[in-house]
Design an enzyme around this catalytic site. Structure first.
Site, PDB file in Angstrom:
ATOM      1  N   ASN A 109      50.492  49.992  33.374  1.00 19.00           N
ATOM      2  CA  ASN A 109      50.297  51.281  32.708  1.00 19.00           C
ATOM      3  C   ASN A 109      49.831  52.324  33.707  1.00 19.00           C
ATOM      4  O   ASN A 109      49.130  52.029  34.665  1.00 19.00           O
ATOM      5  CB  ASN A 109      49.326  51.142  31.521  1.00 19.00           C
ATOM      6  CG  ASN A 109      47.885  51.364  31.905  1.00 19.00           C
ATOM      7  OD1 ASN A 109      47.402  52.504  31.964  1.00 19.00           O
ATOM      8  ND2 ASN A 109      47.185  50.278  32.227  1.00 19.00           N
ATOM      9  N   PHE A 113      44.314  58.248  31.028  1.00 17.15           N
ATOM     10  CA  PHE A 113      43.256  58.653  30.078  1.00 17.15           C
ATOM     11  C   PHE A 113      43.755  59.648  29.030  1.00 17.15           C
ATOM     12  O   PHE A 113      43.146  60.697  28.796  1.00 17.15           O
ATOM     13  CB  PHE A 113      42.054  59.278  30.806  1.00 17.15           C
ATOM     14  CG  PHE A 113      41.227  58.334  31.622  1.00 17.15           C
ATOM     15  CD1 PHE A 113      41.416  56.962  31.568  1.00 17.15           C
ATOM     16  CD2 PHE A 113      40.214  58.825  32.448  1.00 17.15           C
ATOM     17  CE1 PHE A 113      40.643  56.094  32.322  1.00 17.15           C
ATOM     18  CE2 PHE A 113      39.433  57.971  33.209  1.00 17.15           C
ATOM     19  CZ  PHE A 113      39.650  56.605  33.149  1.00 17.15           C
ATOM     20  N   SER A 176      39.819  53.115  36.908  1.00 19.02           N
ATOM     21  CA  SER A 176      41.218  53.256  36.511  1.00 19.02           C
ATOM     22  C   SER A 176      42.022  53.768  37.694  1.00 19.02           C
ATOM     23  O   SER A 176      41.614  54.726  38.353  1.00 19.02           O
ATOM     24  CB  SER A 176      41.340  54.233  35.346  1.00 19.02           C
ATOM     25  OG  SER A 176      42.672  54.684  35.254  1.00 19.02           O
ATOM     26  N   ASN A 178      44.648  55.383  37.452  1.00 12.43           N
ATOM     27  CA  ASN A 178      45.568  56.402  36.944  1.00 12.43           C
ATOM     28  C   ASN A 178      45.032  57.823  36.877  1.00 12.43           C
ATOM     29  O   ASN A 178      45.711  58.719  36.406  1.00 12.43           O
ATOM     30  CB  ASN A 178      46.074  55.984  35.563  1.00 12.43           C
ATOM     31  CG  ASN A 178      46.774  54.639  35.632  1.00 12.43           C
ATOM     32  OD1 ASN A 178      47.574  54.426  36.528  1.00 12.43           O
ATOM     33  ND2 ASN A 178      46.425  53.737  34.742  1.00 12.43           N
ATOM     34  N   THR A 179      43.792  58.034  37.314  1.00  8.62           N
ATOM     35  CA  THR A 179      43.279  59.392  37.431  1.00  8.62           C
ATOM     36  C   THR A 179      43.068  59.637  38.915  1.00  8.62           C
ATOM     37  O   THR A 179      42.311  58.900  39.548  1.00  8.62           O
ATOM     38  CB  THR A 179      41.935  59.540  36.663  1.00  8.62           C
ATOM     39  OG1 THR A 179      42.193  59.335  35.284  1.00  8.62           O
ATOM     40  CG2 THR A 179      41.321  60.921  36.851  1.00  8.62           C
ATOM     41  N   LYS A 210      32.368  49.604  34.892  1.00  6.56           N
ATOM     42  CA  LYS A 210      33.619  48.832  34.972  1.00  6.56           C
ATOM     43  C   LYS A 210      34.272  49.042  36.328  1.00  6.56           C
ATOM     44  O   LYS A 210      34.498  50.176  36.743  1.00  6.56           O
ATOM     45  CB  LYS A 210      34.570  49.254  33.856  1.00  6.56           C
ATOM     46  CG  LYS A 210      35.834  48.410  33.820  1.00  6.56           C
ATOM     47  CD  LYS A 210      36.539  48.537  32.515  1.00  6.56           C
ATOM     48  CE  LYS A 210      37.823  47.733  32.503  1.00  6.56           C
ATOM     49  NZ  LYS A 210      38.545  47.890  31.249  1.00  6.56           N
ATOM     50  N   ASN A 239      39.101  45.965  35.940  1.00  2.00           N
ATOM     51  CA  ASN A 239      40.150  46.839  35.426  1.00  2.00           C
ATOM     52  C   ASN A 239      41.516  46.342  35.948  1.00  2.00           C
ATOM     53  O   ASN A 239      41.601  45.245  36.486  1.00  2.00           O
ATOM     54  CB  ASN A 239      39.868  48.282  35.900  1.00  2.00           C
ATOM     55  CG  ASN A 239      40.368  49.312  34.902  1.00  2.00           C
ATOM     56  OD1 ASN A 239      41.482  49.208  34.397  1.00  2.00           O
ATOM     57  ND2 ASN A 239      39.548  50.305  34.605  1.00  2.00           N
TER      58      ASN A 239
HETATM   59  C1  LIG Z   1      47.907  50.047  28.265  1.00  2.00           C
HETATM   60  C2  LIG Z   1      46.558  49.852  28.858  1.00  2.00           C
HETATM   61  C3  LIG Z   1      45.632  50.876  28.793  1.00  2.00           C
HETATM   62  C4  LIG Z   1      44.357  50.702  29.341  1.00  2.00           C
HETATM   63  N1  LIG Z   1      43.452  51.716  29.244  1.00  2.00           N
HETATM   64  C5  LIG Z   1      42.200  51.542  29.715  1.00  2.00           C
HETATM   65  C6  LIG Z   1      41.228  52.545  29.562  1.00  2.00           C
HETATM   66  O1  LIG Z   1      41.475  53.601  28.979  1.00  2.00           O
HETATM   67  N2  LIG Z   1      39.985  52.319  30.069  1.00  2.00           N
HETATM   68  C7  LIG Z   1      39.646  51.149  30.699  1.00  2.00           C
HETATM   69  O2  LIG Z   1      38.505  50.988  31.123  1.00  2.00           O
HETATM   70  N3  LIG Z   1      40.557  50.165  30.846  1.00  2.00           N
HETATM   71  C8  LIG Z   1      41.809  50.322  30.365  1.00  2.00           C
HETATM   72  N4  LIG Z   1      42.727  49.324  30.500  1.00  2.00           N
HETATM   73  C9  LIG Z   1      42.349  48.095  31.233  1.00  2.00           C
HETATM   74  C10 LIG Z   1      41.891  46.974  30.286  1.00  2.00           C
HETATM   75  O3  LIG Z   1      40.720  47.353  29.599  1.00  2.00           O
HETATM   76  C11 LIG Z   1      41.612  45.697  31.072  1.00  2.00           C
HETATM   77  O4  LIG Z   1      40.543  45.903  31.974  1.00  2.00           O
HETATM   78  C12 LIG Z   1      42.826  45.225  31.856  1.00  2.00           C
HETATM   79  O5  LIG Z   1      43.999  45.376  31.089  1.00  2.00           O
HETATM   80  C13 LIG Z   1      42.700  43.777  32.307  1.00  2.00           C
HETATM   81  O6  LIG Z   1      42.614  42.914  31.209  1.00  2.00           O
HETATM   82  P1  LIG Z   1      43.886  42.086  30.657  1.00  2.00           P
HETATM   83  O7  LIG Z   1      44.525  41.431  31.842  1.00  2.00           O
HETATM   84  O8  LIG Z   1      43.308  41.115  29.655  1.00  2.00           O
HETATM   85  O9  LIG Z   1      44.789  43.074  30.024  1.00  2.00           O
HETATM   86  C14 LIG Z   1      44.007  49.474  29.971  1.00  2.00           C
HETATM   87  C15 LIG Z   1      44.943  48.449  30.022  1.00  2.00           C
HETATM   88  C16 LIG Z   1      46.204  48.606  29.481  1.00  2.00           C
HETATM   89  C17 LIG Z   1      47.192  47.471  29.555  1.00  2.00           C
END
Ligand SMILES: Cc1cc2nc3c(=O)[nH]c(=O)nc-3n(C[C@H](O)[C@H](O)[C@H](O)COP(=O)(O)O)c2cc1C
Length: 344
Positions: A109, A113, A176, A178-179, A210, A239
């Protein structure tokens, strides 16, 4: 019988973000039809002044505006994290910005935000039921805010959500990918500005930081050092990770597991005996055995995201059952004793 495989076979034909919004809409509209799962009381776990009803939580990013808290807390999640929320509403990056890799149960992704901002988040939380689960709010800075002023965004959000009785813990997201420039906040000077701001308040709720799985061991060590003398009570690791061979954005799910596992194990080792900093594990978990290994290494509560998308709510019922069965195997009356038993 779980209906999720049928649902998934239809929804996975759609563009990932369209599928996400459709699923959110269904969760919002038909939540009243779904039974509230009663979490077994033996699973509750105390840490950081919080009582986690179960060690399985939902990671941030799925419910960015706290729109479906009333549904998500009917599932066997002991805690859920909403956000990332920024002070002002912002649209995020251009689409497409969410990609699926079903053959490796992973996602990419570059959302950036996208969220409706503090006021909407506040209103949505107040309208929600949380079914005796814990609610965490994950906060970030607006894209238009410079890194020099980022601490002001975080301060505004933390002060606001700290006061809300419905909120149980707070998460500062500096990881993140992405910012633009967000991860460089983790460099000592920018982070120390944020930490100085945190010192000027008395916090009612525990604050977690985080972090990214792309940090080196020496960077992780310096974060722990800063945390030791700060008001931050925990870390969330990790993350998403940057893997340019897949394209722009952050990778999550199975492909992230090994990298996140290494970071978590390193942190657990470094934090041994330091009861002041609580680690929440996240990143790539998709089975009971992976989570059990994390528990054996000293971890406790974990967050899930991608595996929930690929396996559906059934995963959570299975994890809870597997844990309860294993607790019986080792004759542990509760999760706390279970952790001691499997670590000895
Ligand atoms: C589509 C998507 C959007 C996410 N948005 C955020 C976010 O807004 N803030 C954040 O701290 N982590 C965000 N994450 C990261 C997840 O909270 C998590 O840390 C990450 O996906 C790793 O866990 P997983 O392997 O179980 O998915 C996002 C992940 C995905 C897939």
């Amino acid at each position: 019988m779980s209906l999720y495989p049928i649902f998934k076979s239809i929804v996975f034909k759609l563009d990932p973000e369209v599928a996400h919004h459709l699923t959110m809409e269904l969760m919002r509209k038909f939540s009243f039809l779904y039974p509230t799962h009663k979490i077994d009381p033996r699973l509750s776990f105390k840490r950081n002044g919080l009582v986690f009803p179960s060690p399985f939580g939902l990671a941030a990013g799925l419910d960015k505006n706290a729109e479906v808290v009333s549904f998500l807390t009917k599932l066997p999640f002991g805690f859920i994290e909403v956000g990332t929320v920024t002070p002002k509403s912002q649209g995020g990056n251009e689409r497409p910005r969410l990609f699926r890799y079903p053959e490796i149960e992973s996602l990419r992704n570059r959302m950036g935000f996208n969220n409706h901002g503090l006021v909407t988040m506040d209103r949505n939380i107040k309208r929600s039921l949380k079914h005796q689960r814990l609610l965490g709010v994950n906060v970030g800075k607006n894209k238009i805010t410079s890194n020099e002023d980022a601490h002001l965004d975080y301060e505004k959000l933390l002060v606001h959500f700290d006061k809300m009785t419905e909120v149980d813990f707070l998460v500062i997201n500096v990881s993140s990918p992405n910012t633009p420039g967000l991860r460089s906040l983790l460099q000592d000077t920018a982070l120390s500005k944020l930490f100085e701001t945190l010192e000027t308040h008395q916090w009612l709720k525990p604050i977690y930081l985080k972090i990214s799985p792309d940090m080196s061991e020496s960077e992780l060590k310096s974060v722990i050092e800063i945390l030791k003398n700060s008001k931050i009570k925990g870390l969330i690791a990790t993350n998403t990770t940057i893997m340019t061979e897949f394209g722009e954005g952050g990778m999550s799910g199975k492909i992230l597991f090994e990298k996140a596992r290494k970071v978590r194990n390193f942190l657990l080792q470094q934090l041994k005996g330091n009861a002041d900093i609580h680690l929440i594990g996240v990143g790539g978990f998709s089975s009971f055995s992976e989570i059990k290994e994390y528990w054996i290494n000293g971890g406790d509560v974990v967050d899930l995201y991608s595996s929930f998308i690929f396996q559906g709510p059934e995963l959570l019922y299975e994890l809870e059952n597997d844990l309860l069965e294993d607790m019986i195997n080792v004759k542990a009356p509760d999760f706390e004793h279970y952790l001691k038993a499997i670590r000895s």
